[in-house]
Design a protein around this motif. Sequence first.
Motif, PDB file in Angstrom:
ATOM      1  N   ALA A   1      32.721  34.248  66.805  1.00 29.11           N
ATOM      2  CA  ALA A   1      31.544  33.683  66.138  1.00 29.11           C
ATOM      3  C   ALA A   1      31.896  33.110  64.770  1.00 29.11           C
ATOM      4  O   ALA A   1      31.285  32.128  64.334  1.00 29.11           O
ATOM      5  N   ALA A   2      32.870  33.724  64.080  1.00 28.19           N
ATOM      6  CA  ALA A   2      33.215  33.275  62.728  1.00 28.19           C
ATOM      7  C   ALA A   2      34.567  33.854  62.339  1.00 28.19           C
ATOM      8  O   ALA A   2      35.038  34.837  62.932  1.00 28.19           O
ATOM      9  N   VAL A   3      35.181  33.249  61.344  1.00 26.48           N
ATOM     10  CA  VAL A   3      36.443  33.747  60.783  1.00 26.48           C
ATOM     11  C   VAL A   3      36.193  34.173  59.347  1.00 26.48           C
ATOM     12  O   VAL A   3      35.581  33.442  58.561  1.00 26.48           O
ATOM     13  N   TRP A   4      36.658  35.379  59.019  1.00 28.32           N
ATOM     14  CA  TRP A   4      36.567  35.895  57.654  1.00 28.32           C
ATOM     15  C   TRP A   4      37.911  35.685  56.960  1.00 28.32           C
ATOM     16  O   TRP A   4      38.961  36.034  57.508  1.00 28.32           O
ATOM     17  N   ARG A   5      37.887  35.136  55.761  1.00 24.17           N
ATOM     18  CA  ARG A   5      39.075  35.003  54.916  1.00 24.17           C
ATOM     19  C   ARG A   5      38.788  35.696  53.599  1.00 24.17           C
ATOM     20  O   ARG A   5      37.863  35.305  52.873  1.00 24.17           O
ATOM     21  N   LEU A   6      39.557  36.734  53.315  1.00 24.86           N
ATOM     22  CA  LEU A   6      39.303  37.559  52.138  1.00 24.86           C
ATOM     23  C   LEU A   6      40.568  37.762  51.326  1.00 24.86           C
ATOM     24  O   LEU A   6      41.675  37.797  51.869  1.00 24.86           O
ATOM     25  N   SER A   7      40.374  37.926  50.029  1.00 27.22           N
ATOM     26  CA  SER A   7      41.463  38.276  49.121  1.00 27.22           C
ATOM     27  C   SER A   7      41.031  39.470  48.283  1.00 27.22           C
ATOM     28  O   SER A   7      39.882  39.559  47.837  1.00 27.22           O
ATOM     29  N   SER A   8      41.967  40.394  48.089  1.00 31.55           N
ATOM     30  CA  SER A   8      41.704  41.611  47.334  1.00 31.55           C
ATOM     31  C   SER A   8      42.089  41.417  45.875  1.00 31.55           C
ATOM     32  O   SER A   8      43.113  40.787  45.556  1.00 31.55           O
TER      33      SER A   8
ATOM     34  N   TRP B   1      33.208  33.158  54.863  1.00 30.99           N
ATOM     35  CA  TRP B   1      32.828  33.371  56.257  1.00 30.99           C
ATOM     36  C   TRP B   1      32.629  31.985  56.845  1.00 30.99           C
ATOM     37  O   TRP B   1      31.792  31.209  56.370  1.00 30.99           O
ATOM     38  N   THR B   2      33.417  31.637  57.854  1.00 33.32           N
ATOM     39  CA  THR B   2      33.391  30.265  58.352  1.00 33.32           C
ATOM     40  C   THR B   2      33.015  30.240  59.823  1.00 33.32           C
ATOM     41  O   THR B   2      33.703  30.802  60.680  1.00 33.32           O
ATOM     42  N   ALA B   3      31.899  29.596  60.127  1.00 34.31           N
ATOM     43  CA  ALA B   3      31.472  29.319  61.496  1.00 34.31           C
ATOM     44  C   ALA B   3      31.162  27.840  61.560  1.00 34.31           C
ATOM     45  O   ALA B   3      32.027  27.021  61.263  1.00 34.31           O
ATOM     46  N   LYS B   4      29.931  27.462  61.912  1.00 39.92           N
ATOM     47  CA  LYS B   4      29.567  26.052  61.875  1.00 39.92           C
ATOM     48  C   LYS B   4      29.434  25.572  60.436  1.00 39.92           C
ATOM     49  O   LYS B   4      29.483  24.381  60.152  1.00 39.92           O
ATOM     50  N   LYS B   5      29.244  26.528  59.542  1.00 40.39           N
ATOM     51  CA  LYS B   5      29.248  26.246  58.116  1.00 40.39           C
ATOM     52  C   LYS B   5      29.978  27.381  57.417  1.00 40.39           C
ATOM     53  O   LYS B   5      30.233  28.436  58.014  1.00 40.39           O
ATOM     54  N   ALA B   6      30.335  27.184  56.183  1.00 32.68           N
ATOM     55  CA  ALA B   6      31.047  28.204  55.410  1.00 32.68           C
ATOM     56  C   ALA B   6      30.093  28.842  54.399  1.00 32.68           C
ATOM     57  O   ALA B   6      29.302  28.153  53.744  1.00 32.68           O
ATOM     58  N   LEU B   7      30.188  30.168  54.292  1.00 28.93           N
ATOM     59  CA  LEU B   7      29.388  30.916  53.335  1.00 28.93           C
ATOM     60  C   LEU B   7      30.309  31.817  52.519  1.00 28.93           C
ATOM     61  O   LEU B   7      31.317  32.308  53.032  1.00 28.93           O
ATOM     62  N   PRO B   8      29.970  32.059  51.262  1.00 30.62           N
ATOM     63  CA  PRO B   8      30.818  32.932  50.450  1.00 30.62           C
ATOM     64  C   PRO B   8      30.652  34.400  50.832  1.00 30.62           C
ATOM     65  O   PRO B   8      29.565  34.834  51.227  1.00 30.62           O
ATOM     66  N   LEU B   9      31.736  35.143  50.699  1.00 34.25           N
ATOM     67  CA  LEU B   9      31.739  36.589  50.890  1.00 34.25           C
ATOM     68  C   LEU B   9      32.138  37.254  49.583  1.00 34.25           C
ATOM     69  O   LEU B   9      33.125  36.849  48.958  1.00 34.25           O
ATOM     70  N   LYS B  10      31.400  38.263  49.169  1.00 33.27           N
ATOM     71  CA  LYS B  10      31.782  39.035  47.992  1.00 33.27           C
ATOM     72  C   LYS B  10      31.424  40.491  48.252  1.00 33.27           C
ATOM     73  O   LYS B  10      30.258  40.826  48.481  1.00 33.27           O
ATOM     74  N   LEU B  11      32.454  41.348  48.217  1.00 33.82           N
ATOM     75  CA  LEU B  11      32.285  42.748  48.578  1.00 33.82           C
ATOM     76  C   LEU B  11      32.838  43.658  47.481  1.00 33.82           C
ATOM     77  O   LEU B  11      33.848  43.346  46.852  1.00 33.82           O
TER      78      LEU B  11
END
Length: 412
Positions: free
Chosen positions: A100-107, A118-128
């Motif tokens: 469904a989507a690919v997560w790309r994260l950096s620590s 978070w990249t699917a049909k569109k890209a959204l930012p991830l912050k954890l």
Amino acid sequence: MFWTVVKRAALLGALLALPLTARAEPVTYAGKLGNIDIVVEFTGDPATAGAALAGRYFYRSKGVDIPLQAKSNKGTAFQLAEEEACDAKKCGDGQAPPIAAVWRLSSSDKGKTLEGTWTAKKALPLKLTRIASRAQTETPATTPRDLYDFTDMTFSGDDAPITMAASPYDYLRLDFAPKADAKAGWPDAAYDYVTDPRTKFARPRIVDLAGGAPIEAANALLQSRHWHDSLSALSCAALRYAGFHEGPPIEGMDDGSLGGYEDSHSEVTSLTPKLMSWRESGSLFCGGAHPDNYSDAYVMDVRRGALLGLQDMFSDTVDGKPGPSLLAFVKEKRNKPSEQTEIESEAECGTDDLINDYLAASLKRDGDKQMLVFGLQGLPNVIQACGDDLLEMPASEAQALFKPEFAKLLEP
């Protein structure tokens, strides 16, 4: 409540100030996917992991696990593949579930923060933000299914407490503000029903009791039972994802079903400042040969927040089952059928034999009068139809049967 817990947890020295060698894995993070609140659990520590990480996550508004399969890692950067829900059309022939989507994260900041996309049909930012870790299982978790199985095996009963220390991921999943119905009850004892809108079924809580009788222990037990049922319902819904089970999609579970919990029912039958009794009933199916049909009654010592079984209520019991005098009393006084079809049905069930092994007791309040109700409970699924109330009588007429401690709890 949730984000207060998150902020506190992020600062909890007891959880986060442990030396690295004692720091347990897997690790739970909370934050945002775009502008949506999420909670994520990784199989390892992003700050120190030497292999690609897998994980699972849920949207706070939904609570249902979604698998994150390991994809790659390089230094402090790593990627995961988010599975799409998988029905028979997509996964029926053994093909891999769609992504469904690919997560790309950096620590960064020694793993306290993860950022990426978070990249699917569109890209959204991830912050954890890192919340806490939990103790590793005997076999280290390496897949989303390992994480799912940890929850399933650890909290499948009603006894294991769901705490931040035991599982930060599951605690944050269930720490969700419930909706309360109108207050009901009696002049000296009031209760309401609360519902987690994500799982849809109501369970009782005590609101207030006469004389300022304490309600904290009782409500803690009621909440714990509610949380365990909610967790089971959410775990059922997660089985639409192939990453959480073996084999093809589970028939009847590929639509995100809550396993029938959403249609389960709870009814308070009695509440006083000392005792509470209620019944839970439903028909549950989370894969397997047949549904689990049940209708179970409970009695609780309110002050202690402790469930009472036959052995806590009656003097004559043996290993939690009724002793000779209690059996004789119930069998002599119980309701007996008069119509031929009912007589034949009871004979087929072998009711008197079932009483020996499955007798249960509960309370029903009628104004200021406490009624004692005997019934059959915990029957095997194939004879659930044989379960029914056997005898209802004023509790005052059964005084000779009670343990002194229980008789005292029945006093006004």
